[in-house]
Design a protein around this motif. Structure first.
Motif, short mmCIF file in Angstrom:
data_model
loop_
_atom_site.label_atom_id
_atom_site.label_comp_id
_atom_site.label_asym_id
_atom_site.label_seq_id
_atom_site.Cartn_x
_atom_site.Cartn_y
_atom_site.Cartn_z
N MET A 1 -9.71 34.01 20.23
CA MET A 1 -9.19 32.65 21.25
C MET A 1 -8.21 33.44 22.10
N LYS A 2 -8.45 32.88 23.28
CA LYS A 2 -7.45 33.58 24.25
C LYS A 2 -6.24 32.35 24.66
N GLU A 3 -5.31 32.71 24.95
CA GLU A 3 -4.01 31.79 25.39
C GLU A 3 -4.44 31.70 26.80
N MET A 4 -4.11 30.28 27.23
CA MET A 4 -4.53 29.70 28.63
C MET A 4 -2.92 29.71 29.29
N GLN A 5 -2.21 29.03 28.66
CA GLN A 5 -0.76 28.67 29.18
C GLN A 5 0.25 28.54 28.33
N VAL A 6 1.38 28.89 28.66
CA VAL A 6 2.61 28.70 27.61
C VAL A 6 3.45 27.67 28.23
N PHE A 7 4.04 26.35 27.47
CA PHE A 7 4.84 25.58 27.89
C PHE A 7 6.13 25.54 27.47
N ARG A 8 7.12 25.98 28.44
CA ARG A 8 8.29 26.15 28.01
C ARG A 8 9.52 25.05 28.39
N GLY A 9 10.41 24.52 27.53
CA GLY A 9 11.30 23.47 28.04
C GLY A 9 12.03 22.77 26.88
N HIS A 10 11.42 22.67 25.74
CA HIS A 10 12.21 22.03 24.81
C HIS A 10 13.37 23.11 24.41
N LYS A 11 14.58 22.62 24.05
CA LYS A 11 15.60 23.14 23.52
C LYS A 11 15.51 23.69 22.01
N LYS A 12 14.74 23.11 21.22
CA LYS A 12 14.51 23.30 19.82
C LYS A 12 12.83 23.35 19.40
N GLU A 13 12.52 23.43 18.47
CA GLU A 13 11.05 23.67 17.96
C GLU A 13 10.21 22.36 18.61
N VAL A 14 9.14 22.51 18.91
CA VAL A 14 8.03 21.42 19.23
C VAL A 14 7.45 20.98 17.91
N MET A 15 7.68 19.65 17.67
CA MET A 15 7.13 19.07 16.50
C MET A 15 5.82 18.36 16.61
N SER A 16 5.63 17.90 17.73
CA SER A 16 4.46 17.24 17.97
C SER A 16 3.77 17.21 19.50
N ILE A 17 2.58 16.86 19.70
CA ILE A 17 2.14 16.81 20.89
C ILE A 17 1.01 15.71 20.87
N SER A 18 0.91 15.28 21.90
CA SER A 18 -0.63 14.40 22.30
C SER A 18 -0.88 14.15 23.62
N TRP A 19 -2.37 14.26 23.55
CA TRP A 19 -2.97 14.43 25.03
C TRP A 19 -3.12 13.04 25.31
N HIS A 20 -3.01 12.68 26.70
CA HIS A 20 -3.14 11.35 27.31
C HIS A 20 -4.68 10.91 27.10
N PRO A 21 -5.10 9.81 26.79
CA PRO A 21 -6.48 9.48 26.63
C PRO A 21 -7.21 9.44 27.89
N ILE A 22 -6.57 9.03 28.88
CA ILE A 22 -7.40 9.12 30.45
C ILE A 22 -7.28 10.27 31.30
N HIS A 23 -6.07 10.42 31.34
CA HIS A 23 -5.82 11.93 32.33
C HIS A 23 -5.86 12.98 31.41
N GLU A 24 -6.88 13.71 31.44
CA GLU A 24 -7.03 14.97 30.73
C GLU A 24 -6.11 16.00 30.57
N SER A 25 -5.42 16.06 31.93
CA SER A 25 -4.42 17.42 31.94
C SER A 25 -3.10 16.65 31.53
N LEU A 26 -2.85 15.82 31.41
CA LEU A 26 -1.19 15.35 30.80
C LEU A 26 -1.46 15.21 29.25
N PHE A 27 -0.21 15.54 29.02
CA PHE A 27 0.08 15.61 27.25
C PHE A 27 1.66 15.58 27.24
N ALA A 28 2.07 14.71 26.12
CA ALA A 28 3.38 14.59 25.81
C ALA A 28 3.72 15.67 24.70
N SER A 29 5.00 16.00 24.50
CA SER A 29 5.41 16.96 23.39
C SER A 29 6.81 16.41 22.89
#
Length: 128
Positions: free
Chosen positions: A1-29
């Motif tokens: 597998m190839k890493e596509m992008q890294v998202f940095r912004g949380h001050k501690k560990e990321v515990m969960s993510i969820s993709w938006h069901p309509i807007h395919e490029s949007l997700f919450a962490s």
């Protein structure tokens, strides 16, 4: 597998993510610090978020199938449901404090008067 992008912004560990069901490029962490951040694929940083969404770790996130509600669960013993502000809403909840772009231009009474005066914009007279 190839890493596509890294998202940095949380001050501690990321515990969960969820993709938006309509807007395919949007997700919450959800983070171990109680924050929820919103991301769009291809951007360098988060596009929004709430630093104090929960008092404990955000262990689960899930969108309503239509995408207008985000549910979050935490080890602070709470489940919360989130919706975005609608056009014309006054940004007075605790998550929007100090983020109103018009802050300082109007006092709260003036903002309420503006919102109440005509929430639908100017009306056209109809001839019969």
């Amino acid at each position: 597998m190839k890493e596509m992008q890294v998202f940095r912004g949380h001050k501690k560990e990321v515990m969960s993510i969820s993709w938006h069901p309509i807007h395919e490029s949007l997700f919450a962490s959800g983070g171990a610090d109680g924050s929820i951040l919103f991301w769009i694929v291809g951007t360098d940083r988060e596009v929004g978020g709430m630093d104090t969404a929960h008092e404990g770790m955000v262990l689960s996130l899930d969108w309503h199938p239509l995408g207008h509600i985000l549910a979050s669960g935490s080890n602070d013993h709470t489940a919360k449901f989130w919706t975005r502000n609608r056009p014309g809403d006054l940004m007075q909840d605790k998550y929007n404090l100090n983020t109103n772009p018009n802050e300082g231009l109007y006092d709260q009474t003036e903002l309420q008067d503006l919102a109440i005066e005509d929430p639908h914009g100017p009306q056209m007279d109809q001839e019969q």
